[in-house]
Every structure is written in C-alpha cells, then in structure tokens.
Design a protein around this motif. Sequence first.
Motif, short mmCIF file in Angstrom:
data_model
loop_
_atom_site.label_atom_id
_atom_site.label_comp_id
_atom_site.label_asym_id
_atom_site.label_seq_id
_atom_site.Cartn_x
_atom_site.Cartn_y
_atom_site.Cartn_z
N ASP A 4 21.94 -40.13 -19.91
CA ASP A 4 23.21 -39.81 -19.28
C ASP A 4 22.97 -38.66 -18.30
OD1 ASP A 4 25.83 -39.59 -18.65
OD2 ASP A 4 26.48 -38.83 -20.59
N SER A 5 23.31 -38.86 -17.06
CA SER A 5 23.03 -37.84 -16.05
C SER A 5 23.86 -36.58 -16.28
CB SER A 5 23.29 -38.40 -14.66
OG SER A 5 24.62 -38.84 -14.54
N PHE A 6 25.07 -36.72 -16.81
CA PHE A 6 25.89 -35.54 -17.10
C PHE A 6 25.27 -34.70 -18.20
CE2 PHE A 6 29.30 -33.48 -19.53
CZ PHE A 6 29.76 -32.62 -18.55
N MET A 7 24.74 -35.35 -19.25
CA MET A 7 24.10 -34.59 -20.32
C MET A 7 22.83 -33.92 -19.82
SD MET A 7 25.96 -34.63 -22.96
CE MET A 7 24.83 -34.00 -24.17
N LEU A 8 22.09 -34.59 -18.97
CA LEU A 8 20.89 -33.99 -18.39
C LEU A 8 21.26 -32.76 -17.56
CD1 LEU A 8 17.83 -34.25 -17.92
CD2 LEU A 8 18.38 -35.62 -15.91
N PHE A 9 22.30 -32.87 -16.76
CA PHE A 9 22.77 -31.74 -15.97
C PHE A 9 23.24 -30.60 -16.88
CE2 PHE A 9 26.41 -29.57 -13.98
CZ PHE A 9 25.76 -28.98 -12.90
N SER A 10 23.98 -30.93 -17.94
CA SER A 10 24.50 -29.90 -18.84
C SER A 10 23.38 -29.14 -19.54
CB SER A 10 25.41 -30.54 -19.90
OG SER A 10 26.48 -31.19 -19.28
N TYR A 11 22.39 -29.88 -20.06
CA TYR A 11 21.29 -29.21 -20.75
C TYR A 11 20.43 -28.40 -19.78
CZ TYR A 11 22.28 -31.58 -25.14
OH TYR A 11 22.86 -32.00 -26.28
N THR A 12 20.28 -28.88 -18.55
CA THR A 12 19.55 -28.11 -17.54
C THR A 12 20.28 -26.81 -17.23
OG1 THR A 12 18.69 -30.16 -16.60
CG2 THR A 12 18.57 -28.19 -15.23
N LEU A 13 21.58 -26.91 -17.06
CA LEU A 13 22.39 -25.72 -16.78
C LEU A 13 22.34 -24.75 -17.95
CD1 LEU A 13 24.22 -24.61 -14.55
CD2 LEU A 13 26.14 -25.65 -15.73
N LEU A 14 22.38 -25.25 -19.17
CA LEU A 14 22.28 -24.38 -20.35
C LEU A 14 20.93 -23.70 -20.40
CD1 LEU A 14 23.56 -23.44 -23.06
CD2 LEU A 14 22.46 -25.43 -24.10
N GLY A 15 19.87 -24.43 -20.11
CA GLY A 15 18.52 -23.85 -20.11
C GLY A 15 18.38 -22.77 -19.06
N VAL A 16 18.93 -23.00 -17.88
CA VAL A 16 18.86 -21.99 -16.81
C VAL A 16 19.65 -20.76 -17.21
CG1 VAL A 16 19.60 -21.51 -14.43
CG2 VAL A 16 18.42 -23.64 -14.96
N ALA A 17 20.81 -20.93 -17.81
CA ALA A 17 21.64 -19.79 -18.22
C ALA A 17 20.93 -18.97 -19.30
CB ALA A 17 22.99 -20.29 -18.74
N ILE A 18 20.31 -19.62 -20.28
CA ILE A 18 19.61 -18.88 -21.34
C ILE A 18 18.40 -18.15 -20.78
CG2 ILE A 18 18.23 -19.21 -23.43
CD1 ILE A 18 20.20 -21.38 -24.25
N THR A 19 17.67 -18.81 -19.87
CA THR A 19 16.51 -18.17 -19.25
C THR A 19 16.94 -16.94 -18.44
OG1 THR A 19 15.41 -20.31 -19.13
CG2 THR A 19 14.53 -18.55 -17.75
N CYS A 20 18.00 -17.07 -17.66
CA CYS A 20 18.49 -15.93 -16.86
C CYS A 20 18.95 -14.78 -17.75
CB CYS A 20 19.61 -16.38 -15.94
SG CYS A 20 19.03 -17.41 -14.57
#
Length: 75
Positions: free
Chosen positions: A48-64
């Motif tokens: 699911d492209s939305f789930m992929l986008f959501s997990y990517t955004l979560l990973g970027v937020a945690i890394t930042c």
Amino acid sequence: MTNLTDRIAQLRDQKSRSAVLGGPEKKSPPPPPAETSRKLPERRMASDSFMLFSYTLLGVAITCQFLLIVWLDLV
C-alpha cells in the motif's frame, strides 16, 4: 403525492421493481458442494503506497528527533 415518504412507498409498492430498489427477482441455485468446499489460494497483500509513505514519514521524524537530541546534547 407531495410527500417524499409517500412517493417512496408508492415506488416500493409497484410490481415492476428495478434491480437497484428491489434486487434481482430470480435467484440462482446454490453451487454444488464440491465447488464451495474447494479452498481458494490466498493472495499476498499488495504494498500500500499510503502505508509506505506513512512509515517513511515516521522514520524520518524519529531520525530527526534523535539527531536533534544528540546535537543539543553536544552543543
């Protein structure tokens, strides 16, 4: 018939029903038991492209946040 409820009731009482309001008039016979007992192969879920986008955004937020904490600790 000015009332909407009366108009709907009149349409329901008509003998010639449409497929939308009354459903199909003729019902097909149930399939033989041999067809229903056959197990269908399970399909894999598509990515699911939305789930992929959501997990990517979560990973970027945690890394930042982690980098911000480290940077503030060093400065």
